[in-house]
Write an enzyme that holds these catalytic residues in place. Structure first.
Site, mmCIF file in Angstrom:
data_model
loop_
_atom_site.group_PDB
_atom_site.id
_atom_site.type_symbol
_atom_site.label_atom_id
_atom_site.label_comp_id
_atom_site.label_asym_id
_atom_site.label_seq_id
_atom_site.Cartn_x
_atom_site.Cartn_y
_atom_site.Cartn_z
ATOM 1 N N ASP A 16 0.580 -1.465 -0.014
ATOM 2 C CA ASP A 16 -0.049 -0.074 0.322
ATOM 3 C C ASP A 16 0.858 0.898 0.364
ATOM 4 O OD1 ASP A 16 -2.703 0.376 0.197
ATOM 5 O OD2 ASP A 16 -2.002 2.254 1.526
ATOM 6 N N GLU A 73 1.372 -0.217 -4.381
ATOM 7 C CA GLU A 73 0.651 0.545 -4.946
ATOM 8 C C GLU A 73 1.368 2.182 -5.008
ATOM 9 O OE1 GLU A 73 -3.802 2.242 -3.112
ATOM 10 O OE2 GLU A 73 -1.947 2.156 -1.763
#
Length: 323
Positions: A16, A73
């Site tokens: 993330d 990401e």
């Protein structure tokens, strides 16, 4: 921590906002811009000064020792950044998630500022990422994820031409170079949901936005229209397994309601129809495994600006073909 899970047998990590882990020293203030409540600190932590050092250390100490897949990401990462992150010689990550194509139907201030998709811009985005990473890095390919509304409701027609729209978007994605990601329900053509009241929503981003705009006096119908289009809960309703209670997801009470369209859109129905979206996805996966050109061939965009070349589309836009 990573070694713990890899030794358990997992196949990799989706990291993330991993390109935010290196901060510029000094706790600098972000620049204030019109329409923002706070300063923009992005320049001081997006693709920060030691990000490559950190990722290379992670790769050396852990990732390189396992046969796994890694994807980062990375909001704010350009194709040039992605080449560095994903080029095997740099020993960082296998691929990154880019966000440029997810912003093409938003205005300049925020994602809730809904704009029609500009197809030319989408084609330019695809061309840029396909050509700049070719031979230098690797693309991740996606239309849907847990933070994005359903693509058929976003870039297609989720009513009369739902099946055709989903098959078109799936074919487009799977014919590109990179690794395709299929998000739960995408393979049966799940759509956005329109809950009647804000009480049915669960996403904290959506609830905060609703409360903020409600306090500003913006009418509820306008706020709900934005939620219907861009709310993250569109992607978070239960998987639609059947036309039974709660879409066959549970006999109890699910944390969020099922999309009422589960009665017509569900796995059980898809498996009975040999022409369904589900089997179309299977065929696309088969073709990618059979035809190497799909994953190794180069990309050449034809009809870059279709509006200059298509009389039919000009008529749709209310223009004369020779204008």
């Amino acid at each position: 921590m990573m070694k713990f899970w890899l030794d358990k047998g997992i196949d990799g990590f989706r990291m993330d906002v991993i390109n935010f882990i290196s901060k510029a020293p000094g706790l600098l203030d972000g620049e204030m811009k019109e329409g923002r409540l706070y300063g923009d600190g992005g320049p001081y932590f997006i693709n920060g000064p030691q990000i490559h050092e950190y990722l290379q250390e992670m790769n050396k100490e852990v990732l390189s020792k396992y046969d796994i897949l890694t994807v980062g990401e990375m909001p704010g990462a350009s194709p040039e950044d992605a080449v560095i992150y994903t080029n095997p010689i740099n020993k960082e990550l296998n691929m990154v998630f880019t966000f440029e194509h997810m912003d093409l139907d938003s205005g300049p201030k925020e994602k809730w500022d809904i704009r029609p998709l500009n197809l030319v811009k989408l084609k330019e985005h695809i061309e840029k990422w396909q050509t700049k990473l070719y031979g230098n890095g690797w693309n991740s390919l996606y239309w849907n994820n847990h933070d994005q509304p359903r693509i058929v409701s976003r870039f297609g027609d989720d009513q009369k031409y739902r099946i055709e729209s989903v098959k078109m978007l799936a074919t487009c994605l799977h014919m590109l170079q990179g690794t395709p990601y299929i998000y739960q329900g995408e393979e049966i053509g799940m759509t956005n949901v329109k809950f009647q009241t804000i009480e049915d929503y669960r996403d904290i981003e959506t609830l905060n936005m609703y409360n903020e705009k409600h306090s500003m006096g913006i009418p509820d119908n306008e706020i709900m229209k934005a939620i219907y289009a861009k709310g993250r809960d569109n992607a978070r309703t239960p998987m639609q397994w059947s036309n039974q209670l709660n879409a066959g997801f549970t006999h109890g009470k699910s944390w969020i309601k099922a999309n009422p369209r589960y009665r017509e859109i569900n796995v059980a129905q898809a498996l009975t129809d040999q022409h369904s979206i589900y089997y179309h996805y299977q065929q696309l996966i088969f073709l990618r495994k059979k035809l190497g050109i799909i994953t190794t061939g180069d990309f050449n965009l034809l009809l870059t600006d279709f509006r200059k070349k298509s009389p039919i589309l000009k008529e749709w836009e209310g223009l004369k073909p020779n204008e």
